[in-house]
Write an enzyme that holds these catalytic residues in place. Structure first.
Site, PDB file in Angstrom:
ATOM      1  N   ARG A 174      -2.540  -1.366  -6.105  1.00 35.94           N
ATOM      2  CA  ARG A 174      -1.729  -2.556  -5.854  1.00 35.94           C
ATOM      3  C   ARG A 174      -2.126  -3.614  -6.870  1.00 35.94           C
ATOM      4  O   ARG A 174      -3.186  -3.524  -7.489  1.00 35.94           O
ATOM      5  CB  ARG A 174      -1.938  -3.085  -4.435  1.00 35.94           C
ATOM      6  CG  ARG A 174      -3.352  -3.557  -4.135  1.00 35.94           C
ATOM      7  CD  ARG A 174      -3.515  -3.951  -2.680  1.00 35.94           C
ATOM      8  NE  ARG A 174      -4.887  -4.338  -2.364  1.00 35.94           N
ATOM      9  CZ  ARG A 174      -5.347  -4.540  -1.142  1.00 35.94           C
ATOM     10  NH1 ARG A 174      -4.548  -4.377  -0.109  1.00 35.94           N
ATOM     11  NH2 ARG A 174      -6.607  -4.898  -0.932  1.00 35.94           N
ATOM     12  N   HIS A 233     -15.025  -8.200   1.611  1.00 39.80           N
ATOM     13  CA  HIS A 233     -14.055  -9.123   2.200  1.00 39.80           C
ATOM     14  C   HIS A 233     -14.337 -10.561   1.788  1.00 39.80           C
ATOM     15  O   HIS A 233     -13.438 -11.301   1.380  1.00 39.80           O
ATOM     16  CB  HIS A 233     -14.093  -8.989   3.728  1.00 39.80           C
ATOM     17  CG  HIS A 233     -13.250  -9.989   4.439  1.00 39.80           C
ATOM     18  ND1 HIS A 233     -13.739 -11.202   4.885  1.00 39.80           N
ATOM     19  CD2 HIS A 233     -11.936  -9.981   4.756  1.00 39.80           C
ATOM     20  CE1 HIS A 233     -12.771 -11.879   5.454  1.00 39.80           C
ATOM     21  NE2 HIS A 233     -11.662 -11.166   5.402  1.00 39.80           N
ATOM     22  N   MET A 241      -5.550  -7.334   8.283  1.00 35.58           N
ATOM     23  CA  MET A 241      -4.986  -6.478   9.324  1.00 35.58           C
ATOM     24  C   MET A 241      -5.858  -5.244   9.475  1.00 35.58           C
ATOM     25  O   MET A 241      -6.833  -5.059   8.758  1.00 35.58           O
ATOM     26  CB  MET A 241      -3.532  -6.149   9.002  1.00 35.58           C
ATOM     27  CG  MET A 241      -2.629  -7.366   9.073  1.00 35.58           C
ATOM     28  SD  MET A 241      -0.936  -7.018   8.590  1.00 35.58           S
ATOM     29  CE  MET A 241      -1.125  -6.691   6.854  1.00 35.58           C
ATOM     30  N   GLU A 291      12.451 -44.953  -1.426  1.00 38.27           N
ATOM     31  CA  GLU A 291      11.540 -44.492  -0.370  1.00 38.27           C
ATOM     32  C   GLU A 291      12.071 -44.793   1.022  1.00 38.27           C
ATOM     33  O   GLU A 291      11.336 -44.645   2.014  1.00 38.27           O
ATOM     34  CB  GLU A 291      10.152 -45.120  -0.564  1.00 38.27           C
ATOM     35  CG  GLU A 291      10.160 -46.600  -0.828  1.00 38.27           C
ATOM     36  CD  GLU A 291       8.804 -47.129  -1.305  1.00 38.27           C
ATOM     37  OE1 GLU A 291       7.770 -46.527  -0.946  1.00 38.27           O
ATOM     38  OE2 GLU A 291       8.783 -48.126  -2.041  1.00 38.27           O
ATOM     39  N   SER A 300      12.823 -43.626  -8.895  1.00 37.08           N
ATOM     40  CA  SER A 300      11.676 -42.746  -8.704  1.00 37.08           C
ATOM     41  C   SER A 300      11.493 -42.540  -7.210  1.00 37.08           C
ATOM     42  O   SER A 300      11.314 -43.516  -6.471  1.00 37.08           O
ATOM     43  CB  SER A 300      10.407 -43.341  -9.312  1.00 37.08           C
ATOM     44  OG  SER A 300       9.309 -42.474  -9.113  1.00 37.08           O
ATOM     45  N   LYS A 345       0.832  -1.202   0.000  1.00 33.94           N
ATOM     46  CA  LYS A 345       0.000   0.000   0.000  1.00 33.94           C
ATOM     47  C   LYS A 345       0.871   1.258   0.000  1.00 33.94           C
ATOM     48  O   LYS A 345       0.649   2.189  -0.779  1.00 33.94           O
ATOM     49  CB  LYS A 345      -0.921  -0.003   1.218  1.00 33.94           C
ATOM     50  CG  LYS A 345      -1.978   1.113   1.199  1.00 33.94           C
ATOM     51  CD  LYS A 345      -2.810   1.110   2.464  1.00 33.94           C
ATOM     52  CE  LYS A 345      -3.610  -0.151   2.639  1.00 33.94           C
ATOM     53  NZ  LYS A 345      -4.730  -0.248   1.677  1.00 33.94           N
ATOM     54  N   CYS A 393       7.453 -39.562  -7.646  1.00 30.21           N
ATOM     55  CA  CYS A 393       6.065 -39.966  -7.862  1.00 30.21           C
ATOM     56  C   CYS A 393       5.207 -39.832  -6.628  1.00 30.21           C
ATOM     57  O   CYS A 393       4.048 -40.233  -6.624  1.00 30.21           O
ATOM     58  CB  CYS A 393       6.000 -41.393  -8.406  1.00 30.21           C
ATOM     59  SG  CYS A 393       6.676 -42.641  -7.281  1.00 30.21           S
ATOM     60  N   GLY A 412      -8.082  -7.249   4.157  1.00 32.21           N
ATOM     61  CA  GLY A 412      -8.902  -7.335   5.351  1.00 32.21           C
ATOM     62  C   GLY A 412      -8.289  -8.077   6.519  1.00 32.21           C
ATOM     63  O   GLY A 412      -8.898  -8.174   7.576  1.00 32.21           O
ATOM     64  N   TYR A 464      11.822 -35.840 -14.323  1.00 30.85           N
ATOM     65  CA  TYR A 464      10.374 -35.627 -14.379  1.00 30.85           C
ATOM     66  C   TYR A 464       9.802 -35.571 -12.971  1.00 30.85           C
ATOM     67  O   TYR A 464      10.418 -36.028 -11.998  1.00 30.85           O
ATOM     68  CB  TYR A 464       9.680 -36.736 -15.179  1.00 30.85           C
ATOM     69  CG  TYR A 464       9.731 -38.113 -14.542  1.00 30.85           C
ATOM     70  CD1 TYR A 464       8.760 -38.520 -13.632  1.00 30.85           C
ATOM     71  CD2 TYR A 464      10.763 -39.005 -14.848  1.00 30.85           C
ATOM     72  CE1 TYR A 464       8.807 -39.763 -13.047  1.00 30.85           C
ATOM     73  CE2 TYR A 464      10.820 -40.256 -14.261  1.00 30.85           C
ATOM     74  CZ  TYR A 464       9.837 -40.629 -13.357  1.00 30.85           C
ATOM     75  OH  TYR A 464       9.896 -41.861 -12.760  1.00 30.85           O
ATOM     76  N   ASP A 485       6.485 -42.166   1.468  1.00 30.88           N
ATOM     77  CA  ASP A 485       7.134 -43.067   2.416  1.00 30.88           C
ATOM     78  C   ASP A 485       8.513 -42.568   2.829  1.00 30.88           C
ATOM     79  O   ASP A 485       8.941 -42.794   3.969  1.00 30.88           O
ATOM     80  CB  ASP A 485       7.250 -44.474   1.817  1.00 30.88           C
ATOM     81  CG  ASP A 485       6.022 -45.326   2.132  1.00 30.88           C
ATOM     82  OD1 ASP A 485       5.106 -44.806   2.800  1.00 30.88           O
ATOM     83  OD2 ASP A 485       5.977 -46.486   1.701  1.00 30.88           O
ATOM     84  N   ARG A 517      -3.462   2.945   8.373  1.00 31.89           N
ATOM     85  CA  ARG A 517      -3.740   1.736   7.593  1.00 31.89           C
ATOM     86  C   ARG A 517      -2.552   0.790   7.605  1.00 31.89           C
ATOM     87  O   ARG A 517      -1.404   1.217   7.588  1.00 31.89           O
ATOM     88  CB  ARG A 517      -4.062   2.100   6.137  1.00 31.89           C
ATOM     89  CG  ARG A 517      -5.275   2.993   5.955  1.00 31.89           C
ATOM     90  CD  ARG A 517      -5.343   3.522   4.530  1.00 31.89           C
ATOM     91  NE  ARG A 517      -6.508   4.363   4.292  1.00 31.89           N
ATOM     92  CZ  ARG A 517      -7.646   3.947   3.747  1.00 31.89           C
ATOM     93  NH1 ARG A 517      -7.761   2.696   3.382  1.00 31.89           N
ATOM     94  NH2 ARG A 517      -8.650   4.767   3.579  1.00 31.89           N
TER      95      ARG A 517
END
Length: 885
Positions: free
Chosen positions: A338, A454, A105, A754, A773, A24, A841, A103, A861, A778, A94
């Site tokens: 903002r 709000h 604070m 794992e 993988s 702000k 995974c 909203g 991946y 786990d 503010r």
């Protein structure tokens, strides 16, 4: 030693100083520099807030003096004196964190009013009603925020006075009534705060600044930060701004607007305006406002000026803006700019449109959209086959449909969720104190407020359906009931809301999950992300249907196909139980032969759905007892059968045999017992059947010209001996099937990492395994020693509350512990086998910050549930860009 500079006038800052001045404050500074009509004021820095907490909630040395000096300077600039009965300077105080927390604070308006200055304000403006209205607002806000007096005490007195006057709205209350109410308000303060309302303006300012600092650690702010993953260490700035008044008559007003529609992303000015009102009325939803476009008719010159400023600010920031403004006696003042909160759909469309308009490039666009927010795009909707009456209509404040049981308080929403009951939070209007209930509820319905209230802003940010400003809704808080167009609703009654249309329906309607196919605008946007990302995105899928969904959403492979889920189907479970209960190898082989066709068909369906892409099939993982009835249930059943049918009855004998087998398989800690690869080593015929089914399915597909690409994953390996034994066994079966069918097929056998031990001996495992993988569900469990089945329902919430844990490690990957093990496994594995393919995974594969960590490890991946594939695609691109870390 000189104190740091804690106070900046607007012209001393700029838009780049959000960390120090808050969003702000930085926005006010930037607008001031741009020559826009901004009231005078100054900002107390976030550093002052942090030092306030460091000093056990005491102002840091030098802050009082700098604020006092700034107030004197402000008096000189404006030509008014703080506390002067004849010409008083009034200010707003503010909050403003570096990112928008709408909203969450506290804000106080009209500060500087007291019994003396209110008379001066009335004389100065020649408007006694305005002055007393401003004073009662100040007492209400200050008492609520600073003195912890419930606003309802004041609102009840106002409602009582309206009934006496025979009026329905606040603007109809006359000056004498406001003056009388102010005296009653001060009596409320004496009763509930145990002190007089402060009259000394310096004390008012000091207490207000302290209250704003305190609000950084209010429950609602903490809940909001936790939900949105915002750091607790940032603190809030405080803006002290010259008051301008929107409640001085019909030529005055206040509004909130977005430079584009925050729901749809459409390039139109979107917002609301209230005539003769202050800003709290719009944001708090106290009155239902009119659309911003209506200002073009009532005050066309102001509307044209505002349009020009809105366009200028959007071009300047190259981003959609959230604006607050006030019109005082026909003069426009800008109070805030903002970056605007928006729905996920709007975020993608706005970013895409800004690219097409030449304001930003594709890289910037991809970096701007929250990857996690894409989850909102797959909202539920009401089944089109449902026939229903619309009981009421409100504003379509946040998209999506939700059905739940009515609750009237935020605390009840939380309690009901803990009991597994879906809820709709029904309120007159929500306040920041309701945020924990909004998080718990399926959706939100309010009687008052608009699309920038709000409830609307917070629900949109959470991806929760919300209908606001439902005028037909009347709520009785005392009896926990409501009237909806004459129909009485009690707590627990079912309600369905549609935040996309604004419709409200009584009863539980059937909802349809969001569509699996990507809309064109999202597909295009994600294609930009695909051009930028390094990692591939795969999916976890156990059925052909899930695999097809994943492929439609952009998955480039299946990283985890769990075979145990296939065993649980009702037509197979008796055969699985027959296999487990078998006393001889021959009997077990007979049962497995019956299971083989089922498994073969399962794998064929998934491999065909993912033709041309790899499908990683994990061999049986859980302990065998999971496929049998529970020990407790069998004890009860056998006892009843023995008493009712006798020990010779066939049904009793069958149950008794199963009980004995369950007792044999019973383990004190089954998650660390006979499961994963240990199961395949002790019962190699089980894994052999599964591998045979995989490769027979793949061969059949290859013979039909389908490009099947199976990958076999051995679960839970912890030693190189386990890896070699299971690898050799699987390879022998696979090669035998391929040789017998005369099919050439490229395949790989790897392991799920794992266990912590697997990570530290990864170089030895990689001498055999062709891919890794990470099963981080786990791996997290075994690293922390937390039971994943119990921890999230027992102590993890308390750990998060007490900040023992920053995040739930089963949801956000633990970089320091689990991540260190992963890093070591990657290093060792690739030292032993340079071409080793490595992925993840666990469900972490669809959580954005965890995806970024995987990218930092150079994984090939990530794999996640199908509906999280778009999230992972965007997160992987942002990780490559460096905008997500």
């Amino acid at each position: 030693m000189n104190a740091p500079k804690y106070v900046y006038f607007f012209e001393e800052g700029d838009g780049s100083m959000k960390e120090l001045l808050g969003g702000k404050g930085a926005g006010l500074a930037e607008m001031t520099r741009a020559g826009l009509p901004v009231p005078q004021g100054f900002i107390i820095t976030t550093e002052a807030c942090l030092r306030f907490y460091d000093a056990q909630r005491n102002f840091p040395d030098g802050l009082d003096e700098q604020v006092a000096s700034a107030m004197r300077d402000l008096e000189s600039r404006i030509g008014k004196r703080f506390g002067d009965p004849s010409d008083p300077l009034l200010v707003s105080v503010r909050s403003g964190a570096r990112v928008s927390m709408p909203g969450m604070m506290d804000t106080i308006l009209n500060l500087g009013l007291n019994d003396a200055t209110v008379a001066g304000l009335a004389a100065l403006t020649n408007n006694e009603r305005f002055a007393w209205d401003a004073y009662r607002r100040f007492i209400t806000m200050f008492s609520s925020v600073v003195l912890d007096v419930d606003k309802d005490h004041f609102e009840e007195l106002i409602e009582e006075r309206k009934r006496e006057l025979g009026v329905s709205t606040d603007p109809e209350i006359d000056a004498a009534s406001w003056k009388a109410l102010v005296e009653r308000f001060k009596a409320v303060v004496r009763e509930h705060a145990g002190r007089e309302f402060p009259q000394e303006v310096g004390e008012q300012l000091h207490l207000a600044i302290r209250a704003v600092f305190d609000s950084w650690h209010s429950k609602r702010a903490i809940d909001y930060r936790r939900f949105n993953k915002i750091s607790d260490d940032w603190g809030t700035a405080v803006s002290v701004v010259q008051m301008v008044f929107g409640n001085m008559g019909d030529d005055s007003g206040t509004g909130v607007a977005f430079t584009r529609d925050p729901n749809t992303g459409e390039n139109v000015l979107f917002g609301e305006y209230l005539v003769n009102a202050q800003g709290e009325d719009v944001v708090a939803g106290i009155r239902t406002p009119q659309k911003i476009a209506d200002l073009a008719r009532s005050q066309p010159a102001i509307y044209a000026q505002f349009q020009e400023i809105a366009h200028k600010l959007e071009r300047h920031y190259r981003e959609m803006q959230d604006l607050e403004f006030t019109v005082e006696r026909g003069k426009l003042f800008m109070l805030q700019t903002r970056t605007g909160k928006r729905s996920a759909e709007a975020a993608v469309k706005i970013a895409s449109d800004l690219v097409h308009e030449g304001l930003i490039d594709k890289r910037t666009a991809v970096g701007r959209v929250s990857a996690q927010s894409l989850d909102q795009l797959f909202h539920a909707r009401i089944d089109t086959n449902e026939h229903f009456d619309v009981a009421a209509h409100g504003l379509n404040a946040s998209p999506g449909a939700a059905a739940g049981q009515v609750v009237f308080t935020a605390d009840d929403a939380v309690r009901w969720k803990e009991d597994g009951r879906p809820t709709i939070l029904v309120r007159v209007e929500t306040t920041p104190d309701d945020v924990h209930g909004m998080i718990a509820a399926r959706g939100v319905l309010t009687a008052k407020g608009g699309a920038t209230s709000h409830a609307a802003v917070v629900a949109r940010g959470m991806g929760k359906p919300c209908v606001a400003g439902c005028d037909a809704l009347q709520i009785d808080r005392r009896t926990k009931s409501a009237s909806l167009n004459g129909t009485t609703l009690h707590e627990g009654d079912w309600l369905t809301i549609d935040g996309t249309t604004g419709n409200v329906m009584i009863g539980e309607l059937k909802l349809i999950d969001a569509p699996t196919t990507l809309p064109t605008w999202l597909a295009t946007f994600l294609s930009w992300a695909d051009e930028l990302r390094r990692m591939q995105v795969w999916a976890n899928a156990d059925t052909p249907e899930d695999a097809r969904k994943a492929r439609e959403l952009g998955a480039q492979g299946i990283g985890l196909c769990r075979t145990e889920h296939m065993f649980m189907q009702q037509d197979r479970l008796p055969i699985v139980q027959q296999m487990i209960l078998a006393n001889t190898l021959e009997a077990r082989a007979e049962a497995l032969a019956k299971l083989l066709p089922f498994q073969r068909d399962d794998f064929a369906g998934i491999l065909e759905a993912m033709a041309g892409y790899p499908v990683t099939i994990r061999l049986l993982d859980p302990p065998l007892h999971e496929f049998l009835p529970s020990l407790e249930a069998l004890l009860v059943e056998t006892t009843e059968l023995r008493l009712t049918q006798g020990v010779e009855a066939p049904e009793y004998l069958a149950k008794e045999a199963m009980l004995k087998r369950v007792q044999q398989l019973h383990e004190q800690n089954p998650m660390l017992g006979l499961r994963v690869c240990r199961l395949g080593i002790l019962f190699p015929e089980i894994y052999a059947m599964q591998v045979r089914a995989i490769f027979e399915a793949a061969c059949a597909l290859k013979e039909r010209g389908v490009d099947a690409r199976p990958e076999v994953m051995i679960p839970g390996v912890g030693t190189p001996e386990e890896m070699r034994a299971t690898y050799d066994a699987a390879k022998a079966v696979a090669d035998e099937v391929l040789a017998r069918r005369g099919v050439a097929l490229d395949y790989h056998i790897g392991t799920m990492i794992e266990l912590p031990r697997a990570c530290v001996v990864a170089d030895e495992l990689a001498q055999t395994a062709q891919f890794f993988s990470f099963g981080t569900n786990d791996l997290t469990q075994t690293t922390y020693g937390y039971s994943r089945d119990d921890a999230e329902a027992s102590f993890i919430p308390a750990y998060l509350e007490k900040k023992i844990l920053k995040d739930d490690p089963f949801q956000v990957l633990d970089r320091r512990g689990v991540g260190s093990l992963m890093r070591e496994a990657v290093r060792l594995g690739r030292e032993a086998r340079a071409e080793l393919k490595i992925g993840i995974c666990g469900e972490h594969g669809g959580e954005p910050s965890s995806v970024a960590f995987c990218d930092s490890l150079a994984l090939d991946y990530v794999s996640c549930s199908p509906y999280r594939v778009p999230i992972a695609r965007l997160a992987a691109a942002q990780a490559t860009l460096g905008t997500l870390k």
